[in-house]
Design a protein around this motif. Structure first.
Motif, PDB file in Angstrom:
ATOM      1  N   SER A  86      -6.637  30.922  12.681  1.00 36.43           N
ATOM      2  CA  SER A  86      -6.646  31.082  11.328  1.00 36.43           C
ATOM      3  C   SER A  86      -5.258  30.957  10.231  1.00 36.43           C
ATOM      4  O   SER A  86      -5.161  30.115   9.323  1.00 36.43           O
ATOM      5  N   ARG A  87      -4.665  31.840  10.725  1.00 36.27           N
ATOM      6  CA  ARG A  87      -3.103  31.949  10.073  1.00 36.27           C
ATOM      7  C   ARG A  87      -2.349  30.647  10.446  1.00 36.27           C
ATOM      8  O   ARG A  87      -1.874  29.907   9.512  1.00 36.27           O
ATOM      9  N   LEU A  88      -2.503  30.097  11.652  1.00 35.79           N
ATOM     10  CA  LEU A  88      -1.762  28.944  12.183  1.00 35.79           C
ATOM     11  C   LEU A  88      -2.471  27.522  11.256  1.00 35.79           C
ATOM     12  O   LEU A  88      -1.512  26.913  10.891  1.00 35.79           O
ATOM     13  N   SER A  89      -3.556  27.704  10.986  1.00 35.77           N
ATOM     14  CA  SER A  89      -4.258  26.850  10.301  1.00 35.77           C
ATOM     15  C   SER A  89      -3.782  26.573   9.024  1.00 35.77           C
ATOM     16  O   SER A  89      -3.556  25.398   8.522  1.00 35.77           O
ATOM     17  N   GLU A  90      -3.762  27.716   8.335  1.00 39.95           N
ATOM     18  CA  GLU A  90      -3.152  27.559   6.871  1.00 39.95           C
ATOM     19  C   GLU A  90      -1.590  27.237   6.905  1.00 39.95           C
ATOM     20  O   GLU A  90      -1.173  26.532   6.137  1.00 39.95           O
ATOM     21  N   LYS A  91      -0.663  27.832   7.885  1.00 44.20           N
ATOM     22  CA  LYS A  91       0.553  27.356   8.030  1.00 44.20           C
ATOM     23  C   LYS A  91       0.519  25.829   8.217  1.00 44.20           C
ATOM     24  O   LYS A  91       1.876  25.260   7.313  1.00 44.20           O
ATOM     25  N   TYR A  92      -0.084  25.260   8.975  1.00 46.03           N
ATOM     26  CA  TYR A  92       0.186  23.753   9.115  1.00 46.03           C
ATOM     27  C   TYR A  92      -0.781  22.879   8.439  1.00 46.03           C
ATOM     28  O   TYR A  92      -0.668  21.643   8.563  1.00 46.03           O
ATOM     29  N   ALA A  93      -1.677  23.354   7.814  1.00 43.88           N
ATOM     30  CA  ALA A  93      -2.488  22.481   6.934  1.00 43.88           C
ATOM     31  C   ALA A  93      -1.985  21.476   6.231  1.00 43.88           C
ATOM     32  O   ALA A  93      -2.134  20.199   6.355  1.00 43.88           O
ATOM     33  N   SER A  94      -0.953  21.418   5.396  1.00 43.68           N
ATOM     34  CA  SER A  94      -0.095  20.670   4.747  1.00 43.68           C
ATOM     35  C   SER A  94       0.809  19.771   5.828  1.00 43.68           C
ATOM     36  O   SER A  94       1.591  18.696   5.128  1.00 43.68           O
ATOM     37  N   ARG A  95       0.872  20.028   7.045  1.00 41.87           N
ATOM     38  CA  ARG A  95       1.615  19.207   7.872  1.00 41.87           C
ATOM     39  C   ARG A  95       1.018  18.464   8.731  1.00 41.87           C
ATOM     40  O   ARG A  95       1.293  17.966  10.022  1.00 41.87           O
ATOM     41  N   GLY A  96      -0.305  18.224   8.713  1.00 43.38           N
ATOM     42  CA  GLY A  96      -1.231  17.079   9.117  1.00 43.38           C
ATOM     43  C   GLY A  96      -1.698  17.777  10.353  1.00 43.38           C
ATOM     44  O   GLY A  96      -2.121  16.920  11.554  1.00 43.38           O
ATOM     45  N   ASP A 105     -22.833  28.343  20.416  1.00 44.03           N
ATOM     46  CA  ASP A 105     -23.554  29.568  20.109  1.00 44.03           C
ATOM     47  C   ASP A 105     -24.591  28.913  19.139  1.00 44.03           C
ATOM     48  O   ASP A 105     -24.757  27.883  18.908  1.00 44.03           O
ATOM     49  N   ASN A 106     -25.423  29.787  18.328  1.00 44.20           N
ATOM     50  CA  ASN A 106     -26.252  29.210  17.116  1.00 44.20           C
ATOM     51  C   ASN A 106     -25.706  29.598  15.974  1.00 44.20           C
ATOM     52  O   ASN A 106     -24.749  30.652  15.608  1.00 44.20           O
ATOM     53  N   ALA A 107     -26.257  28.863  14.894  1.00 37.66           N
ATOM     54  CA  ALA A 107     -25.820  29.000  13.572  1.00 37.66           C
ATOM     55  C   ALA A 107     -25.879  30.268  13.008  1.00 37.66           C
ATOM     56  O   ALA A 107     -25.053  30.790  12.228  1.00 37.66           O
ATOM     57  N   ASP A 108     -27.012  31.290  13.335  1.00 41.06           N
ATOM     58  CA  ASP A 108     -27.180  32.425  12.929  1.00 41.06           C
ATOM     59  C   ASP A 108     -26.254  33.338  13.289  1.00 41.06           C
ATOM     60  O   ASP A 108     -25.510  34.225  12.437  1.00 41.06           O
ATOM     61  N   ASN A 109     -25.623  33.610  14.609  1.00 43.31           N
ATOM     62  CA  ASN A 109     -24.605  34.335  15.048  1.00 43.31           C
ATOM     63  C   ASN A 109     -23.334  33.987  14.444  1.00 43.31           C
ATOM     64  O   ASN A 109     -22.426  34.788  13.933  1.00 43.31           O
ATOM     65  N   VAL A 110     -22.756  32.465  14.126  1.00 44.69           N
ATOM     66  CA  VAL A 110     -21.950  31.912  13.559  1.00 44.69           C
ATOM     67  C   VAL A 110     -21.869  32.492  12.023  1.00 44.69           C
ATOM     68  O   VAL A 110     -20.443  32.979  11.731  1.00 44.69           O
ATOM     69  N   ARG A 111     -22.946  32.499  11.444  1.00 41.45           N
ATOM     70  CA  ARG A 111     -22.948  32.838  10.011  1.00 41.45           C
ATOM     71  C   ARG A 111     -22.623  34.426   9.941  1.00 41.45           C
ATOM     72  O   ARG A 111     -21.580  34.812   9.246  1.00 41.45           O
ATOM     73  N   ARG A 112     -23.258  35.397  10.890  1.00 42.56           N
ATOM     74  CA  ARG A 112     -22.894  36.619  10.880  1.00 42.56           C
ATOM     75  C   ARG A 112     -21.395  36.742  11.272  1.00 42.56           C
ATOM     76  O   ARG A 112     -20.625  37.881  10.631  1.00 42.56           O
ATOM     77  N   TYR A 113     -20.940  36.041  12.090  1.00 42.79           N
ATOM     78  CA  TYR A 113     -19.431  36.199  12.329  1.00 42.79           C
ATOM     79  C   TYR A 113     -18.559  36.003  11.141  1.00 42.79           C
ATOM     80  O   TYR A 113     -17.450  36.796  11.033  1.00 42.79           O
ATOM     81  N   LEU A 114     -18.949  34.868  10.613  1.00 45.35           N
ATOM     82  CA  LEU A 114     -18.083  34.819   9.203  1.00 45.35           C
ATOM     83  C   LEU A 114     -18.179  35.721   8.008  1.00 45.35           C
ATOM     84  O   LEU A 114     -17.412  35.868   7.201  1.00 45.35           O
ATOM     85  N   GLN A 115     -19.294  36.401   8.060  1.00 42.73           N
ATOM     86  CA  GLN A 115     -19.087  37.622   7.162  1.00 42.73           C
ATOM     87  C   GLN A 115     -18.308  38.668   7.615  1.00 42.73           C
ATOM     88  O   GLN A 115     -17.954  39.433   6.598  1.00 42.73           O
ATOM     89  N   GLU A 116     -18.090  38.871   8.723  1.00 42.58           N
ATOM     90  CA  GLU A 116     -17.219  39.810   9.273  1.00 42.58           C
ATOM     91  C   GLU A 116     -15.710  39.388   9.350  1.00 42.58           C
ATOM     92  O   GLU A 116     -14.806  40.434   8.945  1.00 42.58           O
ATOM     93  N   GLU A 117     -15.422  37.950   9.580  1.00 46.41           N
ATOM     94  CA  GLU A 117     -14.138  37.652   9.559  1.00 46.41           C
ATOM     95  C   GLU A 117     -13.983  36.248   8.880  1.00 46.41           C
ATOM     96  O   GLU A 117     -14.803  35.474   8.865  1.00 46.41           O
ATOM     97  N   LYS A 118     -13.059  36.150   7.924  1.00 45.50           N
ATOM     98  CA  LYS A 118     -12.755  35.106   7.132  1.00 45.50           C
ATOM     99  C   LYS A 118     -11.882  33.956   8.023  1.00 45.50           C
ATOM    100  O   LYS A 118     -10.895  34.361   8.561  1.00 45.50           O
ATOM    101  N   ILE A 119     -12.510  32.828   8.394  1.00 45.38           N
ATOM    102  CA  ILE A 119     -11.769  31.882   9.252  1.00 45.38           C
ATOM    103  C   ILE A 119     -11.306  30.798   8.013  1.00 45.38           C
ATOM    104  O   ILE A 119     -12.116  30.159   7.459  1.00 45.38           O
ATOM    105  N   ALA A 120     -10.254  30.207   8.305  1.00 47.82           N
ATOM    106  CA  ALA A 120      -9.609  29.317   7.581  1.00 47.82           C
ATOM    107  C   ALA A 120      -9.844  27.807   8.013  1.00 47.82           C
ATOM    108  O   ALA A 120      -8.967  26.854   7.362  1.00 47.82           O
ATOM    109  N   TYR A 121     -10.638  27.610   8.970  1.00 51.52           N
ATOM    110  CA  TYR A 121     -10.679  26.209   9.239  1.00 51.52           C
ATOM    111  C   TYR A 121     -12.256  25.985   9.727  1.00 51.52           C
ATOM    112  O   TYR A 121     -12.975  26.986  10.023  1.00 51.52           O
ATOM    113  N   PRO A 122     -12.634  24.797   9.784  1.00 60.03           N
ATOM    114  CA  PRO A 122     -13.984  24.580   9.978  1.00 60.03           C
ATOM    115  C   PRO A 122     -14.715  25.094  11.339  1.00 60.03           C
ATOM    116  O   PRO A 122     -14.124  24.737  12.582  1.00 60.03           O
TER     117      PRO A 122
END
Length: 178
Positions: A86-96, A105-122
């Motif tokens: 996530s940190r590297l995604s933010e660092k290099y986003a403007s550099r292509g 996994d399933n969408a429910d588990n990923v949604r729960r994970y995203l509530q715990e951890e903020k991820i800066a990429y899809p």
């Protein structure tokens, strides 16, 4: 065998393979031969949904360095490397550079994970097709985490089975980013 039993069995096999791969020190794959155009075309043709069900086509990231990470919410090494991604995604986003996580996994588990951890990429939801793609890209053990880095022209330039250290991936991206 019902659907839930089959999914549980697949998850157990993948988890076991991941542990075995790490246990036996198979964190780097053998030297790569050049990827075929089919690998990039197949990836760009994929349209996986995010955790909210929105389809996300890989073709949207054409002409970027793509860091494609196969992971799962139940995979401890996967979860450990994702904040650095996530940190590297933010660092290099403007550099292509575009990071994309494909969850086996399933969408429910990923949604729960995203509530715990903020991820800066899809984070996209994969299934049997994603497991097969991971294998086709060199993950013969079908273990996780597994990361493939594509150049802007769609060639595989790096792939790794096992977690990346932030400094290691940073050095690779430093050489590839604009």
């Amino acid at each position: 065998m019902n659907r839930w039993t089959r999914r549980g069995l697949i998850a157990a096999v993948i988890a076991g393979a991941g542990v075995a791969g790490i246990w036996f020190g198979k964190s780097r794959l053998p030297a790569l031969s050049p990827a075929t155009a089919g690998d990039a075309e197949r990836l760009e043709a994929m349209k996986l949904a995010d955790a909210e069900g929105r389809p996300m086509p890989f073709s949207a990231w054409r002409d970027k360095v793509r860091v494609v990470n196969f992971w799962a919410t139940w995979c401890a090494p996967c979860r450990e490397e994702m904040p650095a991604f996530s940190r590297l995604s933010e660092k290099y986003a403007s550099r292509g550079v575009q990071f994309v996580g494909i969850s086996i996994d399933n969408a429910d588990n990923v949604r729960r994970y995203l509530q715990e951890e903020k991820i800066a990429y899809p984070l996209l939801i994969g299934g049997a097709d994603a497991i097969q793609l991971s294998s086709d890209l060199g993950n013969a053990q079908q273990a996780m985490p597994f990361t493939v880095i594509f150049s802007r022209d769609g060639q595989i330039v790096e792939r790794k089975l096992g977690a990346y250290k932030e400094a290691e991936l940073d050095a690779i991206l430093q050489a590839r980013a604009r």
